[in-house]
Motif scaffolding. Sequence first.
Motif, short mmCIF file in Angstrom:
data_model
loop_
_atom_site.label_atom_id
_atom_site.label_comp_id
_atom_site.label_asym_id
_atom_site.label_seq_id
_atom_site.Cartn_x
_atom_site.Cartn_y
_atom_site.Cartn_z
N ALA A 23 -2.70 -3.16 3.47
CA ALA A 23 -1.84 -2.46 4.41
C ALA A 23 -0.40 -2.77 4.09
CB ALA A 23 -2.18 -2.87 5.84
N ALA A 24 0.37 -1.73 3.80
CA ALA A 24 1.76 -1.90 3.36
C ALA A 24 2.72 -1.47 4.45
CB ALA A 24 2.01 -1.10 2.10
N SER A 25 3.86 -2.12 4.53
CA SER A 25 4.91 -1.72 5.46
C SER A 25 6.27 -2.08 4.88
CB SER A 25 4.71 -2.38 6.82
OG SER A 25 4.75 -3.79 6.70
N GLY A 26 7.30 -1.40 5.37
CA GLY A 26 8.65 -1.69 4.94
C GLY A 26 9.12 -0.91 3.73
N PHE A 27 8.26 -0.02 3.21
CA PHE A 27 8.66 0.79 2.08
C PHE A 27 7.75 2.02 2.01
CE2 PHE A 27 5.22 -0.06 -1.00
CZ PHE A 27 4.60 -1.12 -0.37
N THR A 28 8.12 2.98 1.18
CA THR A 28 7.33 4.20 1.00
C THR A 28 6.44 4.04 -0.23
OG1 THR A 28 9.10 5.52 1.97
CG2 THR A 28 7.44 6.68 0.67
N LEU A 29 5.13 4.21 -0.04
CA LEU A 29 4.18 3.95 -1.12
C LEU A 29 4.52 4.71 -2.40
CD1 LEU A 29 0.57 3.84 0.38
CD2 LEU A 29 1.91 1.98 -0.61
N ASP A 30 4.92 5.95 -2.28
CA ASP A 30 5.16 6.76 -3.48
C ASP A 30 6.37 6.28 -4.27
OD1 ASP A 30 4.05 10.03 -2.26
OD2 ASP A 30 2.98 8.36 -3.20
N HIS A 31 7.23 5.49 -3.65
CA HIS A 31 8.46 5.08 -4.32
C HIS A 31 8.33 3.75 -5.06
CE1 HIS A 31 10.93 7.67 -1.27
NE2 HIS A 31 10.16 8.39 -2.06
N TYR A 32 7.22 3.06 -4.86
CA TYR A 32 7.00 1.77 -5.47
C TYR A 32 5.72 1.79 -6.28
CZ TYR A 32 10.43 -0.82 -2.59
OH TYR A 32 11.57 -1.31 -2.00
N ALA A 33 5.71 1.08 -7.40
CA ALA A 33 4.45 0.80 -8.08
C ALA A 33 3.64 -0.14 -7.19
CB ALA A 33 4.70 0.14 -9.41
N ILE A 34 2.33 0.07 -7.16
CA ILE A 34 1.51 -0.80 -6.32
C ILE A 34 0.16 -1.01 -6.97
CG2 ILE A 34 0.55 1.09 -4.91
CD1 ILE A 34 1.01 -0.98 -2.50
N GLY A 35 -0.42 -2.17 -6.74
CA GLY A 35 -1.72 -2.45 -7.34
C GLY A 35 -2.18 -3.85 -7.02
N TRP A 36 -3.08 -4.35 -7.87
CA TRP A 36 -3.74 -5.62 -7.63
C TRP A 36 -3.66 -6.52 -8.85
CZ3 TRP A 36 -5.98 -6.36 -2.77
CH2 TRP A 36 -6.07 -5.22 -1.98
N PHE A 37 -3.38 -7.79 -8.57
CA PHE A 37 -3.53 -8.85 -9.55
C PHE A 37 -4.69 -9.72 -9.09
CE2 PHE A 37 0.29 -8.67 -12.22
CZ PHE A 37 1.10 -7.82 -11.49
N ARG A 38 -5.20 -10.53 -9.99
CA ARG A 38 -6.18 -11.53 -9.59
C ARG A 38 -5.94 -12.81 -10.36
NH1 ARG A 38 -11.84 -9.04 -12.10
NH2 ARG A 38 -11.37 -9.40 -14.31
N GLN A 39 -6.38 -13.91 -9.78
CA GLN A 39 -6.27 -15.19 -10.45
C GLN A 39 -7.49 -16.04 -10.14
OE1 GLN A 39 -2.60 -17.39 -9.85
NE2 GLN A 39 -2.87 -18.41 -11.82
N ALA A 40 -8.18 -16.40 -11.19
CA ALA A 40 -9.35 -17.28 -11.07
C ALA A 40 -8.91 -18.71 -11.31
CB ALA A 40 -10.40 -16.87 -12.09
#
Length: 129
Positions: A23-40
Amino acid sequence: QVQLVESGGGLVQPGGSLRLSCAASGFTLDHYAIGWFRQAPGKEREGVVCISSSDGSTYYADSVKGRFTISKHNAKNTVYLQMSSLKPEDTAVYYCATDPLPYACTVVAGWRAGAHTYWGQGTQVTVSS
């Protein structure tokens, strides 16, 4: 300000599925790159999947291609990561991240965190029988 809140992690058996939400807030999704990182544990952080802000293209790490799918619901300001055919090596803390720089996420170079990257708190995914 920019905030990211992940949910949906947990314990799943090999071959199972999970869906993570961010859940994102404080910005417009289309204007920012967004995704997932992971760390084991004991491993470097890995950029798993992202959506580019410049053209909407998606990048998937080779380790998850064909098994993970990223999507977003702009009206809900939420990004999802559908994970299927999970393997023990997918066990990690998964972090939702966003970045205003257009080259942070590209199909060629992948998902790269930098000084402008914002992070969620992380959610644990454990794949084990």
